[in-house]
Write a protein that holds these residues in place. Structure first.
Motif, short mmCIF file in Angstrom:
data_model
loop_
_atom_site.label_atom_id
_atom_site.label_comp_id
_atom_site.label_asym_id
_atom_site.label_seq_id
_atom_site.Cartn_x
_atom_site.Cartn_y
_atom_site.Cartn_z
N ASN A 183 0.80 -1.22 0.00
CA ASN A 183 0.00 0.00 0.00
C ASN A 183 0.84 1.27 0.00
O ASN A 183 0.32 2.36 0.23
N THR A 184 2.13 1.15 -0.25
CA THR A 184 2.98 2.30 -0.47
C THR A 184 3.38 2.30 -1.93
O THR A 184 4.01 1.35 -2.38
N PRO A 185 3.00 3.32 -2.71
CA PRO A 185 3.40 3.34 -4.12
C PRO A 185 4.91 3.15 -4.23
O PRO A 185 5.68 3.81 -3.52
N ASP A 186 5.34 2.25 -5.12
CA ASP A 186 6.76 1.92 -5.09
C ASP A 186 7.65 3.05 -5.57
O ASP A 186 8.84 3.07 -5.28
N TRP A 187 7.10 4.06 -6.26
CA TRP A 187 7.92 5.23 -6.60
C TRP A 187 8.14 6.14 -5.38
O TRP A 187 8.90 7.08 -5.44
N GLU A 188 7.47 5.82 -4.26
CA GLU A 188 7.67 6.56 -3.02
C GLU A 188 8.51 5.77 -2.02
O GLU A 188 8.58 6.15 -0.85
N THR A 189 9.15 4.68 -2.47
CA THR A 189 9.86 3.83 -1.51
C THR A 189 11.37 4.01 -1.55
O THR A 189 12.11 3.12 -1.14
N THR A 190 11.85 5.15 -2.05
CA THR A 190 13.28 5.42 -2.03
C THR A 190 13.65 6.26 -0.82
O THR A 190 12.78 6.69 -0.04
N ALA A 192 14.29 9.20 -0.84
CA ALA A 192 13.68 10.53 -0.97
C ALA A 192 12.26 10.60 -0.43
O ALA A 192 11.71 11.69 -0.31
N GLY A 193 11.67 9.43 -0.11
CA GLY A 193 10.31 9.45 0.41
C GLY A 193 9.30 9.91 -0.63
O GLY A 193 9.51 9.67 -1.82
N PRO A 194 8.21 10.56 -0.24
CA PRO A 194 7.85 10.90 1.13
C PRO A 194 7.50 9.65 1.94
O PRO A 194 7.16 8.61 1.36
N PHE A 195 7.56 9.75 3.24
CA PHE A 195 7.39 8.58 4.09
C PHE A 195 6.02 8.53 4.76
O PHE A 195 5.78 7.65 5.60
N PRO A 619 7.40 10.20 -11.36
CA PRO A 619 8.81 10.25 -10.93
C PRO A 619 8.91 10.31 -9.42
O PRO A 619 7.93 10.61 -8.73
N VAL A 620 10.08 10.01 -8.91
CA VAL A 620 10.32 10.19 -7.48
C VAL A 620 10.00 11.64 -7.12
O VAL A 620 10.43 12.56 -7.83
N PRO A 621 9.23 11.88 -6.07
CA PRO A 621 8.92 13.26 -5.70
C PRO A 621 10.19 14.09 -5.55
O PRO A 621 11.12 13.72 -4.84
N GLY A 622 10.23 15.20 -6.26
CA GLY A 622 11.40 16.06 -6.24
C GLY A 622 12.37 15.81 -7.37
O GLY A 622 13.28 16.62 -7.60
N ILE A 637 21.07 2.44 -3.14
CA ILE A 637 20.55 1.09 -3.26
C ILE A 637 19.06 1.06 -2.96
O ILE A 637 18.49 2.04 -2.48
N ARG A 638 18.45 -0.09 -3.23
CA ARG A 638 17.04 -0.35 -2.94
C ARG A 638 16.13 0.71 -3.56
O ARG A 638 15.20 1.21 -2.93
N ILE A 639 16.41 1.05 -4.80
CA ILE A 639 15.56 1.99 -5.53
C ILE A 639 14.54 1.16 -6.32
O ILE A 639 14.91 0.36 -7.18
N ALA A 640 13.27 1.33 -6.00
CA ALA A 640 12.22 0.52 -6.62
C ALA A 640 12.18 0.76 -8.13
O ALA A 640 12.57 1.83 -8.62
N GLU A 641 11.69 -0.22 -8.86
CA GLU A 641 11.75 -0.18 -10.31
C GLU A 641 11.16 1.08 -10.94
O GLU A 641 11.78 1.68 -11.82
N PRO A 642 9.98 1.54 -10.52
CA PRO A 642 9.45 2.75 -11.13
C PRO A 642 10.26 4.00 -10.82
O PRO A 642 10.16 5.00 -11.53
N ALA A 643 11.03 3.95 -9.73
CA ALA A 643 11.84 5.10 -9.35
C ALA A 643 13.24 5.04 -9.94
O ALA A 643 14.00 6.00 -9.83
#
Length: 792
Positions: A183-190, A192-195, A619-622, A637-643
């Motif tokens: 339930n966290t969009p994977d482009w928000e899982t870097t 950079a957040g947001p968290f 895109p990753v926010p920001g 590291i651990r940058i999700a595929e869409p990000a």
């Protein structure tokens, strides 16, 4: 004014503390007082008012510690266990042929529910469970990997739908989340957040798990709160994520009760099991050798008989017929039977192992000082059994999700890898159909009960007495939050963190704990992937639209769907279609669905599978929109595929500026993806290697000699051979050192959708490896100045 139950008031005024027991004794159960603390209708709740005295110095002053809010006296511990991808007819607890003794034991201490419903797919089900609102209302009409830019399908949980974690934390509970977070969009899982849409931003004080629809159980992509972590052991040393998360859940639960035994906790325990990949050791798989040789029709017949004998289904229930998309078992070849049974034996072993691990958690609960006041809500699946393994099953589920089916020959060639770290197995469609006995259809098909009806067991020794007969109230995931709130004697706050809340769309079934005749919901709509249904007062209208194992198939014309009609009061399994006999009732239900679709923001309907999967995500926010150049430094590291850089279905170059000691330097420069599919650039004793893993078919581009010691630029030139808009076409690859080509190769096809569940990173291959030529994470032994990816 604040109106509340008298026993819940905790006034700090001396007189009121003496009067409230008198009011209760006289029968006044509801009181209205002037802003007594705490006011639980708004969160967060401030500290208790200061009622001491402040003078010029401490000598003229009286201290009074301001209390933080505490949970209502007697509020229970609450554990919600949610399994993944489980059919109604799989567990022994509900008549299935896979022994689940720990679930059996829990049911023998509490209640079974046989008409509980999910949304038919994981992320939406979890949004409904956590928020008490329908999945479209909470922005999760489908999965984040298929997200689109519409409010109901963005998978961005709105602040107007606070989770049960947020509510309970704000009312004095400890809150923890273990396992799957879809339930966290994977482009928000870097980094950079947001968290705020991570578990720790949604009201959970501690999170240990993965941010995806699934994870590799031997090489999981784990986060602790918001920090990526690696397992302490390797698969060869016995690591498995199911055991890891269970160990951590037990440890924290015990620790919390040691420090604060009177503080209740809420634990959301959501294993990756039983979602593919079905990873388990041979010792568990071998327990089921030969157990399913009877085939899927006989399996259904045996389970159906057991369900009737156990009282799980009414005596007049009919077993629905085998559909044309499931071949007769007797029509299969010996090879097919060998593969299909092996895949399901592996699944059964994984399930038995999962039951064992969940049982360890339940055993630990019984050792708590307040074990009797612990409510366990065990939801056995977030949807029905999954057919995403396709007609033949697979050892590479990610390939199937990209719309590329496996074949028997491929599976047989690699059958020795089944269940282990080098596989991502899933059973074939026929076993999914069998697992959903006695219903039609499977996961994703929200129109039918095979997709949406899941078992549930609830235990609460202090309040629930065992009843061997199942509760048959019509319930839905949205009803769980209101039930927890009533059990905890808490209101649904009208405002959370300054945001006015959407009303809950579920209703409490707390009364069912003591009332066997409790009826449940009068109405509920269902929609996933354009498969639609409407339930009202015992009747149900269904329109099946898409096929789960055909991500490439989008019918497109919703008006052509054939609606069916069932009277569930007389037809538990949806066996008798009454659409022709009762067109008026069908018309009424279709009209009700249209109303619900408008009320709960179901539109726009979208039946695209692979098409949505390959669509660019935000895109990753920001980050710069429509960027054509991406620069990364060591530790990214651990940058999700869409990000990550958009390196599929287009041409690109990668330039890595590194310093090495020549042949003495090895390790990963860039890793993207994992066992199922991906790409990696690394040094092998100083020799540059680029490996493109196309669903376990490796194109390896390797230099002929080691780099010279010192600074160097290692580059990959990837020239995509497809036109714009064409996915999965071939490519020409050149590997270069300091601008000179050292090796090249050509690919006939590339990955057009997703590499899968692993991530992008620089300087190591965290999680699962792209290739087994090295042991992950295989960190780079030299220095990386930067890695730049440029889009052509």
């Amino acid at each position: 004014m604040l109106c509340t139950h008298a026993s819940e008031l905790k006034p700090r005024n001396f007189v009121m503390r003496r009067l409230i027991p008198l009011f209760v004794l006289l029968g006044f159960t509801s009181l209205c007082v002037a802003e007594e603390w705490p006011d639980r209708t708004k969160l967060p709740i401030s500290l208790a008012p200061f009622e001491g005295k402040i003078g010029t110095t401490y000598k003229e002053s009286e201290s009074d510690w301001q209390e933080p809010v505490a949970a209502p006296e007697g509020a229970p511990n609450v554990i919600v266990i949610l399994l993944d991808d489980v059919g109604f007819g799989q567990t022994s607890t509900f008549g299935g042929l896979i022994p689940t003794p720990k679930l059996d034991q829990l049911a023998s201490e509490g209640l079974r529910y046989n008409r509980f419903h999910t949304t038919a797919i994981c992320g939406p089900s979890r949004a409904a469970l956590l928020t008490g609102r329908n999945h479209h209302s909470s922005g999760n009409g489908f999965l984040m990997e298929w997200a689109t830019g519409f409010p109901s399908y963005s998978t961005m949980l709105p602040r107007e739908t606070a989770t049960i974690g947020e509510i309970l934390k704000g009312n004095g509970y400890a809150t923890w989340w273990y396992g799957k977070n879809h339930n966290t969009p994977d482009w928000e899982t870097t980094v950079a957040g947001p968290f705020d849409r991570w578990p720790t931003g949604m009201g959970f004080e501690y999170f240990y798990g993965f941010n995806a629809g699934e994870t590799h159980q031997f090489y999981p992509v784990i986060f602790e709160n918001t920090t990526p972590v690696e397992p302490a052991k390797s698969p060869d040393e016995g690591y498995h994520f199911m055991t890891d998360m269970t160990d951590r859940a037990i440890a924290r639960m015990k620790f919390s009760k040691s420090v604060a035994p009177n503080k209740p906790f809420f634990m959301y325990f959501a294993p990756g099991a039983m979602h593919a990949p079905h990873h388990v050791t041979a010792e568990w798989r071998e327990l089921f050798e030969g157990k399913f040789d009877m085939g899927w029709e006989k399996y259904r017949e045996e389970v159906f008989a057991r369900q009737k004998a156990m009282g799980i289904i009414p005596p007049n229930t009919q077993l629905t017929a085998r559909p044309d998309w499931v071949p007769a078992w007797d029509s299969l070849s010996a090879q097919q039977k060998e593969v299909y049974t092996a895949l399901f034996e592996n699944f059964a072993g994984y399930f038995a192992f999962t039951d064992h691990e969940v049982g360890r958690l339940l055993d630990a609960v019984k050792a708590l000082p307040d074990a009797e006041n612990t409510m366990v809500i065990y939801i056995v699946g977030d949807n029905g059994a999954s057919s995403e393994g396709g007609p033949d099953g697979t050892l590479n589920e990610i390939m199937n999700l990209n719309g590329i089916p496996s074949n028997i020959e491929q599976i047989l060639e690699n059958i020795d890898k089944l269940g282990g770290p080098e596989s991502e197995p899933h059973y074939p469609v026929g076993w999914a159909w069998a697992g959903n006995t006695p219903f039609q259809w499977v996961k994703q098909v929200a129109s039918h009960l095979g997709g949406t009806r899941n078992p549930m067991v609830i235990s609460w020794p202090a309040r629930i007495k065992h009843d061997p007969a199942p509760r048959d109230a019509f319930l839905h995931l949205v009803d769980v939050v209101p039930t927890i709130l009533e059990a905890s004697r808490l209101p649904m706050p009208g405002s959370v963190n300054g945001v006015e809340q959407k009303p809950l769309e579920g209703k409490s079934f707390f009364a069912s704990f003591t009332d066997e005749d409790f009826e449940g919901r009068p109405e509920q709509y269902f929609e996933v992937f354009s498969n639609r249904s409407m339930y009202a007062d015992g009747w149900k209208a269904n329109a099946q639209h898409t096929i789960p194992w055909r991500q490439d198939f989008a019918p497109g014309n919703w008006d052509d769907d054939q609606w069916e009609l069932y009277n569930l009061e007389a037809d538990f399994s949806e066996a008798n279609d009454l659409a022709r006999e009762n067109p008026e009732k069908l018309a009424q239900l279709k009209a009700k669905f249209l109303e619900a679709a408008n009320d709960y923001d179901v539109y726009p309907l979208d039946d695209r599978g692979a098409g949505r999967l390959s669509m660019p995500k935000p895109p990753v926010p920001g980050a710069a929109e429509n960027a054509t150049s991406y620069t990364y430094f060591p530790g990214a590291i651990r940058i999700a595929e869409p990000a990550a850089p958009p390196m599929k279905n287009r041409s690109w170059t990668l330039d890595a500026n590194i310093t090495t000691e020549g042949s003495a330097t090895s390790g990963v420069i860039m890793g993207f993806g994992g066992v199922a599919a991906g790409m990696v650039l690394y040094l092998d004793n100083g020799v540059p290697v680029f490996d493109y893993n196309y669903f376990e078919q490796h194109t390896i581009v390797k230099g002929s000699k080691a780099l010279s010691p010192g600074a160097a630029t290692v580059s990959v030139d990837f020239s995509y051979r497809g036109a714009e808009g064409e996915a999965g076409k071939g490519a020409d690859i050149a590997l270069m050192v300091d601008g000179k080509k050292v090796a090249s190769a050509t690919m006939d096809a590339t990955v057009g959708g997703r590499f899968g569940i692993d991530t992008f990173g620089i300087g190591e291959d965290s999680g699962q490896p792209v290739t087994h030529a090295y042991q992950p994470p295989f960190p780079f032994g030299g220095q990386i100045e930067k890695v730049t990816v440029n889009m052509k």
